[in-house]
Design a protein around this motif. Structure first.
Motif, PDB file in Angstrom:
ATOM      1  N   ASP A  85       0.868  -1.181   0.000  1.00 39.00           N
ATOM      2  CA  ASP A  85       0.000   0.000   0.000  1.00 39.00           C
ATOM      3  C   ASP A  85       0.903   1.229   0.000  1.00 39.00           C
ATOM      4  OD1 ASP A  85      -1.830   2.035   0.506  1.00 39.00           O
ATOM      5  OD2 ASP A  85      -3.072   0.782   1.791  1.00 39.00           O
TER       6      ASP A  85
ATOM      7  N   GLU B 184      -6.843   3.477  -3.502  1.00 39.41           N
ATOM      8  CA  GLU B 184      -7.595   3.528  -2.255  1.00 39.41           C
ATOM      9  C   GLU B 184      -8.122   4.936  -1.977  1.00 39.41           C
ATOM     10  OE1 GLU B 184      -6.901   2.794   2.568  1.00 39.41           O
ATOM     11  OE2 GLU B 184      -5.190   2.869   1.190  1.00 39.41           O
TER      12      GLU B 184
ATOM     13  N   SER C  23     -11.876   2.537   2.017  1.00 45.46           N
ATOM     14  CA  SER C  23     -11.565   2.148   3.393  1.00 45.46           C
ATOM     15  C   SER C  23     -12.197   3.116   4.389  1.00 45.46           C
ATOM     16  CB  SER C  23     -10.047   2.109   3.593  1.00 45.46           C
ATOM     17  OG  SER C  23      -9.470   3.380   3.363  1.00 45.46           O
TER      18      SER C  23
END
Length: 411
Positions: free
Chosen positions: A89, A141, A165
């Motif tokens: 990530d 994301e 998220s």
């Protein structure tokens, strides 16, 4: 300082677990990130814990999502992880990076992708400045509170998937699905759960320094094995590394020298690099570490007298004899997880009566030499009668073991 890692599942649209994102947490405050650790160093510590604890035990067979700053990707410690099991990530760099470093980061991403890694791009990097990163990433994301339909649509034009998220409610989850997100994460599904016992094993800094030096001038792998064997913390860490997912073939480890030969010099360098990067370790319970090392040397020397071919295994028996007090673990179960030779494990279950007896004698001598001379004389006299080993020989073995341990630990 000890650390633990917490994990939080990421789900796909079908409700299946895609993988687990792992977070660094302080052992004494499992809900918070340890503020004294720079984010760029967190990846190294998490890597260390994943290697020690076992990536399969953390991920349950799924992907592991590891947060890294851009510059962290260039560190060789990440090469220890199995690439096809890891999703990186990507987060902004903590320090300014120039064009040269940026190009190296792009090359590293390409290299990792060729080996099976996937990449998630954090929303803060989803800008025209990082077009190359967008093209190389698999997933982008967005945080639930920041996500907009046009952003998701823009990502889809790049043929990338979307992770939303920080989802906290059912309403937010339904909204995320309506935005055609591919992956979902947040406390609504499950809060981060601490992975128990996944803490860094402490070791002596002097051992690390000796290891770093030996890699350049050691005359044989045996010399390196002797350095590792001199420190129970380093020995445990090394054996966990040998039995990590980084190595595809598992084999019973007979002794440290066997493990060193098994992985070879290049992997030894990676191991040393990994522990060297972790500057947050400190020695805990030094007296217990010294006691275990004294026992190891005594057990080795006693075994040389009647079964020299088993002396290195006897050393491990003594070295690991106080792990229950040092690390708070069940010794037989812990050693089985390390893939230690069964005869060593049986010393702690009572099934190997010879090693069990050697350990009992070693412990008696170690405890006596740490009290006073009169106590040592009394214990030596009793042991000599039962073993037919001359008293003077037992005294020499015991005192030399203590001297060697004190020299190494420098207490």
């Amino acid at each position: 300082m000890s650390f633990v890692i917490a994990k939080q599942p990421i789900y796909d649209r079908g409700g299946n677990v895609f993988g687990y994102e792992v977070y660094l947490r302080s052992k004494n405050s499992s809900e918070k990130y340890p503020s004294e650790v720079p984010f760029s160093k967190a990846a190294y510590i998490v890597t260390d814990i994943l290697v020690e604890y076992g990536i399969d035990r953390v991920s349950e067979g799924k992907k592991v999502i590891l947060n890294v700053s851009l510059e962290s990707l260039l560190n060789k410690s990440l090469e220890i992880l199995p690439k096809d099991r890891v999703v990186f990530d990507l987060n902004p760099s903590e320090v300014p990076i120039g064009d040269t470093i940026y190009k190296k980061i792009l090359e590293k991403i390409k290299d990792f992708k060729s080996k099976g890694s996937m990449f998630i791009l954090n929303q803060s990097l989803y800008t025209s400045k990082y077009k190359d990163l967008i093209n190389l990433s698999n997933i982008v994301e967005f945080y639930m509170k920041d996500v907009k339909r046009e952003k998701v649509t823009g990502v889809k034009k790049y043929s990338k998937e979307v992770l939303i998220s920080r989802i906290e409610t059912d309403k937010e989850y339904r909204k995320a699905k309506e935005l055609y997100a591919d992956y979902f994460e947040g406390n609504y599904f499950s809060p981060p759960v601490v992975v128990k016992n996944a803490e860094i094993v402490p070791f002596l800094k002097v051992t690390l320094l000796r290891l770093m030096s030996s890699l350049s001038n050691a005359k044989s792998l045996k010399q390196i094995a002797e350095i590792i064997s001199s420190d129970v913390g380093m020995a445990v860490k090394f054996l966990q590394f040998v039995n990590s997912a980084y190595f595809l073939r598992r084999k019973k480890i007979e002794d440290i020298q066997h493990a060193v030969s098994y992985i070879g010099l290049e992997n030894l360098k990676k191991f040393v690099l990994l522990v060297a990067l972790n500057e947050y370790l400190k020695l805990e319970k030094p007296q217990l570490w010294k006691k275990s090392l004294i026992r190891a040397h005594i057990a080795e020397e006693l075994t040389k007298r009647h079964s020299p071919h088993l002396s290195e295994k006897a050393f491990l028996v003594g070295l690991f004899s106080l792990l229950d007090e040092i690390l708070g673990v069940d010794i037989p179960s812990f050693l089985k997880d390390l893939n230690i030779d069964e005869e060593v494990v049986k010393a702690f279950t009572g099934e190997n009566s010879s090693f069990k007896k050697i350990l009992e004698i070693s412990a008696q001598l170690e405890e006596a030499v740490n009290r006073d001379p009169e106590e040592l004389d009394k214990v030596v006299s009793e042991i000599s009668i039962g073993t037919n080993i001359p008293e003077i020989e037992l005294v020499i073995i015991t005192k030399e073991a203590k001297e060697r341990a004190e020299k190494l630990i420098r207490i």
